[in-house]
Enzyme design. Structure first.
Site, short mmCIF file in Angstrom:
data_model
loop_
_atom_site.label_atom_id
_atom_site.label_comp_id
_atom_site.label_asym_id
_atom_site.label_seq_id
_atom_site.Cartn_x
_atom_site.Cartn_y
_atom_site.Cartn_z
N CYS A 120 -8.49 6.70 32.15
CA CYS A 120 -7.37 7.50 32.67
C CYS A 120 -7.27 8.87 32.00
O CYS A 120 -6.42 9.68 32.38
CB CYS A 120 -6.07 6.74 32.50
SG CYS A 120 -5.96 5.24 33.50
N HIS A 170 0.18 8.27 39.74
CA HIS A 170 -0.88 8.19 38.74
C HIS A 170 -2.23 7.87 39.40
O HIS A 170 -2.71 6.74 39.31
CB HIS A 170 -0.49 7.11 37.72
CG HIS A 170 -1.46 6.94 36.59
ND1 HIS A 170 -2.30 7.94 36.15
CD2 HIS A 170 -1.71 5.85 35.79
CE1 HIS A 170 -3.02 7.48 35.14
NE2 HIS A 170 -2.69 6.22 34.92
#
Length: 383
Positions: free
Chosen positions: A83, A332
């Site tokens: 991420c 996200h």
């Protein structure tokens, strides 16, 4: 090394883009960044992405995007750091421009996640955990963060509802961001009543699955005057790492990579935490916000919940976080999130954040975190 500036930004809306491909989203974000800069020249392309092979069936992604954008035969590479991929792609660009290897470098963050059912996406995200000692036993990232939250609540005698201000703040800010996915404010009661995902973590503790692309154009600061928009200087670019497995850490509530990358970034930029006007935090889960604020020196150990309860993380607070919704409110799209954070930081420092503007902002920090705090990339931007 030469000073480096961001001279153009672009982004797509974060959403469930079922009718659009990863190529299509990439082209839109890059075109927007090039228009914003008013600069045609591009010497290289670095693409931050985590899961294109698993979820979009597409590796060799950077070459695909370069072709789609008419940029062949420039150097084009995919950068993967879970991420933290988006932040890592900007760091690669800073090194390339700072060293003089290239002058104009495009940074793209892109991810396409919603063409798969949730269980498939959850399994793909677990690839960022330790394959032998975590993922092989079926644990998900929601479950790993639930373990951290339960430990935090035990050590600091905290109640789950005390994490609510992080989500309430994110959704309040996302309502001001036209590119955000979740633009409806929430209340503390709604947070408390939200369905549990992995006890004690509930849906409103967690950032959602989504699609999106964001882009930056980076150039030497000496050339930045040629751009159409005001340049924003990269004052620090740092990456640090820790163990993948939580069980291997001496203290799981100390996110050492996050702390190390922030400390080194402060040194590089010659600033202290009190000098940061806004912090684009990696709030994938509310417990991550608490641990990050403590690791980065904005709160003492065990006091991040008090800081949030006092409203100090709001736009008008002394350390605004997730100013345009953060991962929780904006969405996200994992490999793209780091670039979205940097786009939003640039807009804040250019005074172009609209109703989400932090008054007088001149120094902003954006931090991307991969795994359970196993890799952290911190950038400090300044006008």
């Amino acid at each position: 090394m030469r000073d480096v500036s961001i001279v153009g930004v672009g982004q797509t809306a974060v959403a469930e883009h079922w009718d659009r491909s990863i190529r299509d989203l990439s082209v839109e974000a890059i075109a927007a960044a090039r228009r914003d800069a008013g600069v045609e020249r591009v010497d290289a392309l670095f693409v931050g992405n985590m899961l294109s092979g698993e979820l979009a069936g597409q590796e060799n992604l950077a070459t695909l995007v370069a072709d789609a954008c008419g940029l062949l035969p420039i150097e084009a590479l995919k950068i993967e750091a879970a991420c933290a991929s988006g932040g890592a792609a900007l760091r690669a660009a800073c090194l390339a421009v700072g060293s003089g290897a290239h002058d104009y470098v495009l940074v793209l963050g892109v991810e396409k996640m919603t063409d798969h059912l949730t269980d498939g996406v959850t399994s793909a995200l677990a690839l960022a955990a330790d394959a032998d000692y975590e993922a092989a036993h079926g644990i998900s990232f929601a479950a790993l963060n639930a373990l951290l939250m339960r430990r935090y609540m035990h050590e600091h005698r905290a109640r789950h509802e005390e994490f609510a201000p992080f989500s309430v703040n994110a959704h309040r800010n996302a309502a001001l961001n036209p590119h955000a996915m979740y633009r409806t404010p929430i209340t503390v009661d709604e947070f408390i009543q939200s369905p549990v995902v992995a006890d004690p973590i509930n849906i409103l503790d967690s950032a959602g699955i989504c699609d999106g692309a964001a882009a930056l154009l980076v150039a030497p600061s000496s050339e930045a005057r040629r751009a159409r928009r005001p340049p924003v200087r990269v004052a620090a670019s740092v990456c640090a790492t820790d163990t993948l497995g939580l069980a291997e850490r001496r203290d799981p509530l100390v996110w050492q990579a996050v702390a190390d990358s922030a400390r080194l970034a402060y040194d590089q930029a010659k600033v202290k935490p009190k000098d940061i006007d806004l912090f684009e935090i990696h709030d994938a889960f509310t417990i991550v916000s608490a641990l990050t604020l403590e690791a980065c020196g904005f709160a003492d150990r065990g006091s991040a919940l008090k800081l949030a309860a006092e409203g100090r993380i709001a736009l008008e607070g002394d350390i605004p976080i997730g100013t345009m919704g953060g991962l929780k409110g904006r969405g996200h799209p994992v490999g793209a999130s780091g670039v979205y954070q940097l786009v939003e930081c640039v807009l804040q420092l250019r005074g172009e954040a609209g109703p989400a503007q932090v008054k007088g902002a001149s120094i902003g920090m954006a931090q991307s975190v991969g795994g359970s705090g196993s890799v952290a990339v911190t950038h400090i931007l300044a006008t």
